[in-house]
Design a protein around this motif. Structure first.
Motif, PDB file in Angstrom:
ATOM      1  N   GLY A  49       0.831  -1.202   0.000  1.00 16.17           N
ATOM      2  CA  GLY A  49       0.000   0.000   0.000  1.00 16.17           C
ATOM      3  C   GLY A  49       0.859   1.242   0.000  1.00 16.17           C
ATOM      4  O   GLY A  49       2.059   1.195  -0.274  1.00 16.17           O
ATOM      5  N   ASN A  70      -3.842   3.811   1.833  1.00 13.04           N
ATOM      6  CA  ASN A  70      -4.528   2.894   0.925  1.00 13.04           C
ATOM      7  C   ASN A  70      -3.746   1.587   0.936  1.00 13.04           C
ATOM      8  O   ASN A  70      -2.535   1.589   0.729  1.00 13.04           O
ATOM      9  CB  ASN A  70      -4.592   3.475  -0.484  1.00 13.04           C
ATOM     10  CG  ASN A  70      -5.372   2.601  -1.435  1.00 13.04           C
ATOM     11  OD1 ASN A  70      -5.990   1.621  -1.041  1.00 13.04           O
ATOM     12  ND2 ASN A  70      -5.335   2.945  -2.701  1.00 13.04           N
ATOM     13  N   THR A  72      -3.588  -2.249  -0.799  1.00 10.40           N
ATOM     14  CA  THR A  72      -4.077  -2.978  -1.972  1.00 10.40           C
ATOM     15  C   THR A  72      -5.061  -4.066  -1.542  1.00 10.40           C
ATOM     16  O   THR A  72      -4.944  -4.626  -0.444  1.00 10.40           O
ATOM     17  CB  THR A  72      -2.913  -3.601  -2.763  1.00 10.40           C
ATOM     18  OG1 THR A  72      -2.179  -4.465  -1.901  1.00 10.40           O
ATOM     19  CG2 THR A  72      -1.995  -2.534  -3.323  1.00 10.40           C
ATOM     20  N   LYS A  73      -6.030  -4.342  -2.405  1.00 12.51           N
ATOM     21  CA  LYS A  73      -7.107  -5.278  -2.059  1.00 12.51           C
ATOM     22  C   LYS A  73      -6.599  -6.612  -1.543  1.00 12.51           C
ATOM     23  O   LYS A  73      -7.104  -7.147  -0.564  1.00 12.51           O
ATOM     24  CB  LYS A  73      -8.024  -5.506  -3.265  1.00 12.51           C
ATOM     25  CG  LYS A  73      -8.983  -4.387  -3.501  1.00 12.51           C
ATOM     26  CD  LYS A  73      -9.957  -4.726  -4.613  1.00 12.51           C
ATOM     27  CE  LYS A  73     -10.893  -3.551  -4.832  1.00 12.51           C
ATOM     28  NZ  LYS A  73     -11.884  -3.831  -5.853  1.00 12.51           N
ATOM     29  N   GLU A  74      -5.594  -7.167  -2.216  1.00 12.91           N
ATOM     30  CA  GLU A  74      -5.117  -8.491  -1.832  1.00 12.91           C
ATOM     31  C   GLU A  74      -4.379  -8.511  -0.496  1.00 12.91           C
ATOM     32  O   GLU A  74      -4.122  -9.574   0.057  1.00 12.91           O
ATOM     33  CB  GLU A  74      -4.241  -9.105  -2.935  1.00 12.91           C
ATOM     34  CG  GLU A  74      -2.979  -8.353  -3.241  1.00 12.91           C
ATOM     35  CD  GLU A  74      -3.124  -7.283  -4.311  1.00 12.91           C
ATOM     36  OE1 GLU A  74      -2.090  -6.850  -4.837  1.00 12.91           O
ATOM     37  OE2 GLU A  74      -4.257  -6.851  -4.617  1.00 12.91           O
ATOM     38  N   HIS A  75      -4.078  -7.318   0.060  1.00  9.27           N
ATOM     39  CA  HIS A  75      -3.352  -7.258   1.334  1.00  9.27           C
ATOM     40  C   HIS A  75      -4.190  -6.670   2.472  1.00  9.27           C
ATOM     41  O   HIS A  75      -3.654  -6.415   3.549  1.00  9.27           O
ATOM     42  CB  HIS A  75      -2.052  -6.467   1.150  1.00  9.27           C
ATOM     43  CG  HIS A  75      -1.106  -7.146   0.240  1.00  9.27           C
ATOM     44  ND1 HIS A  75      -0.926  -6.758  -1.067  1.00  9.27           N
ATOM     45  CD2 HIS A  75      -0.312  -8.229   0.422  1.00  9.27           C
ATOM     46  CE1 HIS A  75      -0.050  -7.564  -1.642  1.00  9.27           C
ATOM     47  NE2 HIS A  75       0.338  -8.456  -0.765  1.00  9.27           N
ATOM     48  N   ARG A  76      -5.462  -6.489   2.243  1.00  4.82           N
ATOM     49  CA  ARG A  76      -6.319  -5.945   3.296  1.00  4.82           C
ATOM     50  C   ARG A  76      -6.611  -7.014   4.348  1.00  4.82           C
ATOM     51  O   ARG A  76      -6.494  -8.201   4.094  1.00  4.82           O
ATOM     52  CB  ARG A  76      -7.614  -5.406   2.683  1.00  4.82           C
ATOM     53  CG  ARG A  76      -7.341  -4.183   1.835  1.00  4.82           C
ATOM     54  CD  ARG A  76      -8.565  -3.604   1.201  1.00  4.82           C
ATOM     55  NE  ARG A  76      -8.149  -2.485   0.346  1.00  4.82           N
ATOM     56  CZ  ARG A  76      -8.895  -1.950  -0.586  1.00  4.82           C
ATOM     57  NH1 ARG A  76     -10.122  -2.392  -0.802  1.00  4.82           N
ATOM     58  NH2 ARG A  76      -8.430  -0.954  -1.300  1.00  4.82           N
ATOM     59  N   ASN A 109     -17.178   3.796   4.473  1.00  2.85           N
ATOM     60  CA  ASN A 109     -15.938   3.032   4.344  1.00  2.85           C
ATOM     61  C   ASN A 109     -15.685   2.335   5.683  1.00  2.85           C
ATOM     62  O   ASN A 109     -14.961   2.830   6.541  1.00  2.85           O
ATOM     63  CB  ASN A 109     -14.774   3.947   3.957  1.00  2.85           C
ATOM     64  CG  ASN A 109     -13.498   3.194   3.691  1.00  2.85           C
ATOM     65  OD1 ASN A 109     -13.309   2.077   4.154  1.00  2.85           O
ATOM     66  ND2 ASN A 109     -12.596   3.825   2.962  1.00  2.85           N
ATOM     67  N   SER A 112     -12.006   1.606   6.849  1.00  2.00           N
ATOM     68  CA  SER A 112     -11.294   2.799   7.289  1.00  2.00           C
ATOM     69  C   SER A 112     -11.838   3.297   8.626  1.00  2.00           C
ATOM     70  O   SER A 112     -11.064   3.719   9.500  1.00  2.00           O
ATOM     71  CB  SER A 112     -11.386   3.897   6.232  1.00  2.00           C
ATOM     72  OG  SER A 112     -10.473   4.925   6.526  1.00  2.00           O
TER      73      SER A 112
END
Length: 150
Positions: A49, A70, A72-76, A109, A112
């Motif tokens: 991110g 932010n 990245t989607k694959e690391h959330r 969100n 967040s």
């Protein structure tokens, strides 16, 4: 690519914040200095991110916040934003002499908002973004405003 210098890096032992660039402040345009970082897994170089720290406060930053992030989607789901914010809190206090700061997010969100709450911020208000503000022009109609005492 060979870098002739080492970019400033800050770590908590799980993630590294690697400085990517700095933006100077511009009083005439109501901009404060900002430092941008890549969020990387510790000592791996794998980017997960990015985040930034905006130094100072003005009317616009109340809606935008001193910290942006932010992942990245694959690391959330690994609390990388939380960990990055904790490092940025330390930098804000000890390197840039800030006593408090603001983080904002959209009310819908959920991830967040959870990060802001997990950081123990005080929810000051949920505010309507004024008509004509650049945030509203990009589709943000409301902002949750969280304050953190460093």
């Amino acid at each position: 690519m060979f870098w002739p210098f080492r970019r400033p890096t800050y770590t908590d032992g799980e993630i590294d914040l690697v400085e990517t660039y700095q933006l100077d402040g511009d009083i005439d345009n109501n901009f404060v200095p900002s430092i941008c970082y890549d969020i990387k897994l510790h000592n791996s170089g794998k980017k997960v991110g990015r985040c930034d720290l905006r130094i100072g406060m003005n009317k616009d930053l109340y809606l935008v916040g001193n910290i942006g992030y932010n992942v990245t989607k694959e690391h959330r789901g690994h609390r990388y934003a939380y960990k990055a914010c904790k490092i940025l809190f330390d930098l804000a206090k000890n390197k840039y002499c800030m006593d408090d700061l603001i983080i904002t997010c959209n009310p819908d969100n959920i991830a967040s908002r959870k990060t802001c709450e997990f950081l123990d911020g005080e929810l000051l208000e949920i505010i309507n973004v004024p008509m004509g503000h650049w945030l509203r022009n990009q589709g943000d109609h409301e902002k949750c405003i969280y304050k953190y005492i460093l």
